[in-house]
Write a protein that holds these residues in place. Sequence first.
Motif, PDB file in Angstrom:
ATOM      1  N   UNK A  29      17.812 -42.502 -27.494  1.00  0.00           N
ATOM      2  CA  UNK A  29      16.723 -42.898 -28.188  1.00  0.00           C
ATOM      3  C   UNK A  29      15.400 -42.195 -27.423  1.00  0.00           C
ATOM      4  N   UNK A  30      15.730 -41.317 -26.421  1.00  0.00           N
ATOM      5  CA  UNK A  30      14.437 -40.944 -26.597  1.00  0.00           C
ATOM      6  C   UNK A  30      14.488 -39.053 -26.663  1.00  0.00           C
ATOM      7  N   UNK A  31      15.706 -39.156 -27.070  1.00  0.00           N
ATOM      8  CA  UNK A  31      16.086 -37.694 -28.400  1.00  0.00           C
ATOM      9  C   UNK A  31      15.813 -38.280 -29.519  1.00  0.00           C
ATOM     10  N   UNK A  32      15.184 -39.495 -30.337  1.00  0.00           N
ATOM     11  CA  UNK A  32      15.377 -39.606 -31.108  1.00  0.00           C
ATOM     12  C   UNK A  32      14.171 -40.582 -31.566  1.00  0.00           C
ATOM     13  N   UNK A  33      14.721 -41.685 -31.819  1.00  0.00           N
ATOM     14  CA  UNK A  33      13.004 -42.407 -32.751  1.00  0.00           C
ATOM     15  C   UNK A  33      12.016 -42.551 -31.198  1.00  0.00           C
ATOM     16  N   UNK A  40       6.319 -34.806 -23.987  1.00  0.00           N
ATOM     17  CA  UNK A  40       5.327 -34.418 -23.158  1.00  0.00           C
ATOM     18  C   UNK A  40       6.602 -34.631 -21.999  1.00  0.00           C
ATOM     19  N   UNK A  41       7.545 -34.965 -21.950  1.00  0.00           N
ATOM     20  CA  UNK A  41       8.193 -34.859 -20.489  1.00  0.00           C
ATOM     21  C   UNK A  41       8.314 -32.934 -20.400  1.00  0.00           C
ATOM     22  N   UNK A  42       9.067 -33.159 -21.881  1.00  0.00           N
ATOM     23  CA  UNK A  42       9.517 -31.375 -22.032  1.00  0.00           C
ATOM     24  C   UNK A  42       8.748 -30.923 -22.679  1.00  0.00           C
ATOM     25  N   UNK A  43       7.329 -30.694 -22.376  1.00  0.00           N
ATOM     26  CA  UNK A  43       6.152 -29.892 -22.795  1.00  0.00           C
ATOM     27  C   UNK A  43       5.461 -29.853 -21.564  1.00  0.00           C
ATOM     28  N   UNK A  44       5.155 -28.212 -21.040  1.00  0.00           N
ATOM     29  CA  UNK A  44       4.379 -28.172 -19.911  1.00  0.00           C
ATOM     30  C   UNK A  44       2.496 -28.652 -20.232  1.00  0.00           C
ATOM     31  N   UNK A  45       2.002 -29.204 -18.686  1.00  0.00           N
ATOM     32  CA  UNK A  45       1.368 -30.218 -19.000  1.00  0.00           C
ATOM     33  C   UNK A  45       1.169 -30.091 -17.114  1.00  0.00           C
ATOM     34  N   UNK A  46      -0.336 -30.496 -17.503  1.00  0.00           N
ATOM     35  CA  UNK A  46      -1.386 -30.465 -15.970  1.00  0.00           C
ATOM     36  C   UNK A  46      -1.394 -32.179 -15.044  1.00  0.00           C
ATOM     37  N   UNK A  47      -0.805 -33.412 -16.941  1.00  0.00           N
ATOM     38  CA  UNK A  47      -1.502 -35.027 -15.765  1.00  0.00           C
ATOM     39  C   UNK A  47      -0.325 -35.157 -15.169  1.00  0.00           C
ATOM     40  N   UNK A  51       3.051 -39.761 -20.992  1.00  0.00           N
ATOM     41  CA  UNK A  51       4.192 -41.300 -22.016  1.00  0.00           C
ATOM     42  C   UNK A  51       5.514 -41.704 -21.877  1.00  0.00           C
ATOM     43  N   UNK A  52       5.815 -40.623 -20.902  1.00  0.00           N
ATOM     44  CA  UNK A  52       7.868 -40.378 -20.628  1.00  0.00           C
ATOM     45  C   UNK A  52       7.900 -41.120 -19.158  1.00  0.00           C
ATOM     46  N   UNK A  53       6.515 -41.625 -18.823  1.00  0.00           N
ATOM     47  CA  UNK A  53       7.099 -42.507 -17.463  1.00  0.00           C
ATOM     48  C   UNK A  53       7.013 -44.311 -18.829  1.00  0.00           C
ATOM     49  N   UNK A  54       6.400 -44.539 -19.417  1.00  0.00           N
ATOM     50  CA  UNK A  54       6.635 -45.677 -20.405  1.00  0.00           C
ATOM     51  C   UNK A  54       7.813 -46.279 -20.525  1.00  0.00           C
ATOM     52  N   UNK A  55       9.015 -45.660 -20.199  1.00  0.00           N
ATOM     53  CA  UNK A  55      10.557 -45.786 -20.558  1.00  0.00           C
ATOM     54  C   UNK A  55      10.656 -46.546 -18.334  1.00  0.00           C
ATOM     55  N   UNK A  56       9.767 -45.744 -17.940  1.00  0.00           N
ATOM     56  CA  UNK A  56      10.567 -46.688 -16.731  1.00  0.00           C
ATOM     57  C   UNK A  56       9.689 -47.662 -16.351  1.00  0.00           C
ATOM     58  N   UNK A  57       8.943 -48.416 -17.535  1.00  0.00           N
ATOM     59  CA  UNK A  57       8.543 -49.636 -17.179  1.00  0.00           C
ATOM     60  C   UNK A  57       8.723 -50.755 -18.109  1.00  0.00           C
ATOM     61  N   UNK A  58       9.963 -49.909 -19.184  1.00  0.00           N
ATOM     62  CA  UNK A  58      10.952 -50.707 -19.735  1.00  0.00           C
ATOM     63  C   UNK A  58      12.012 -50.726 -18.523  1.00  0.00           C
ATOM     64  N   UNK A  59      12.275 -49.932 -17.625  1.00  0.00           N
ATOM     65  CA  UNK A  59      13.507 -50.264 -17.094  1.00  0.00           C
ATOM     66  C   UNK A  59      13.684 -51.093 -15.877  1.00  0.00           C
ATOM     67  N   UNK A  60      12.323 -51.116 -15.583  1.00  0.00           N
ATOM     68  CA  UNK A  60      11.715 -52.244 -14.620  1.00  0.00           C
ATOM     69  C   UNK A  60      11.343 -53.931 -15.014  1.00  0.00           C
ATOM     70  N   UNK A  61      11.581 -53.188 -16.690  1.00  0.00           N
ATOM     71  CA  UNK A  61      11.501 -54.910 -17.733  1.00  0.00           C
ATOM     72  C   UNK A  61      13.042 -55.891 -17.348  1.00  0.00           C
ATOM     73  N   UNK A 130      16.166 -28.922 -20.269  1.00  0.00           N
ATOM     74  CA  UNK A 130      14.958 -28.476 -20.640  1.00  0.00           C
ATOM     75  C   UNK A 130      15.024 -27.108 -21.009  1.00  0.00           C
ATOM     76  N   UNK A 131      15.894 -26.111 -21.580  1.00  0.00           N
ATOM     77  CA  UNK A 131      15.888 -25.136 -21.882  1.00  0.00           C
ATOM     78  C   UNK A 131      15.880 -25.042 -23.672  1.00  0.00           C
TER      79      UNK A 131
END
Length: 173
Positions: A29-33, A40-47, A51-61, A130-131
């Motif tokens: 799923x994450x590496x698919x659709x 953004x979890x695989x790209x450098x950022x300073x946030x 967006x990947x954190x949304x999957x934690x909401x799926x687990x919580x649900x 992450x390589x």
Amino acid sequence: MPDWITATLIVLATVVAMEWVAWSSHKYIMHGWGWGWHRDHHEPHDKTFEKNDRFALVGAAMSISMFALGSPLVMGASAWWPATWIGLGILFYGVIYTLVHDGLVHQRYFRWVPKRGYAKRLVQAHKLHHATIGKEGGVSFGFVFARDPVRLKAELKAQREAGIAMVREAEIG
């Protein structure tokens, strides 16, 4: 009400099963659709948040849904008692995931670089995940059970040579 041994076994079995759920949803799923959320979890950022954190909401649900299915207050006489313990197992897995993946591996909550043992192996395996550049190919899709980094490097090298994945050369030697 089930006895505590049965409830404990259900919780533990759920925690173990969740690693398989996490592995398969990460790979397919994450590496698919679901790459739009995961990229953004695989790209450098300073946030602070990804967006990947949304999957934690799926687990919580998933966990909350199981608690509801097991609750006589919500479901009445049709409540299914194992659901409560399954919901607790999903919750425990989420806490473990947060501490191991977000905390230890990505150091979002604390700074500690393990020098040896299984914690070091977890960090190495996930760094090898992450390589790859992009969503194709890759290794080590689990979060708690980590395979031998030497074997993972060999798999990445084979994927690169076969044209399956773009791999950062510095990561695999």
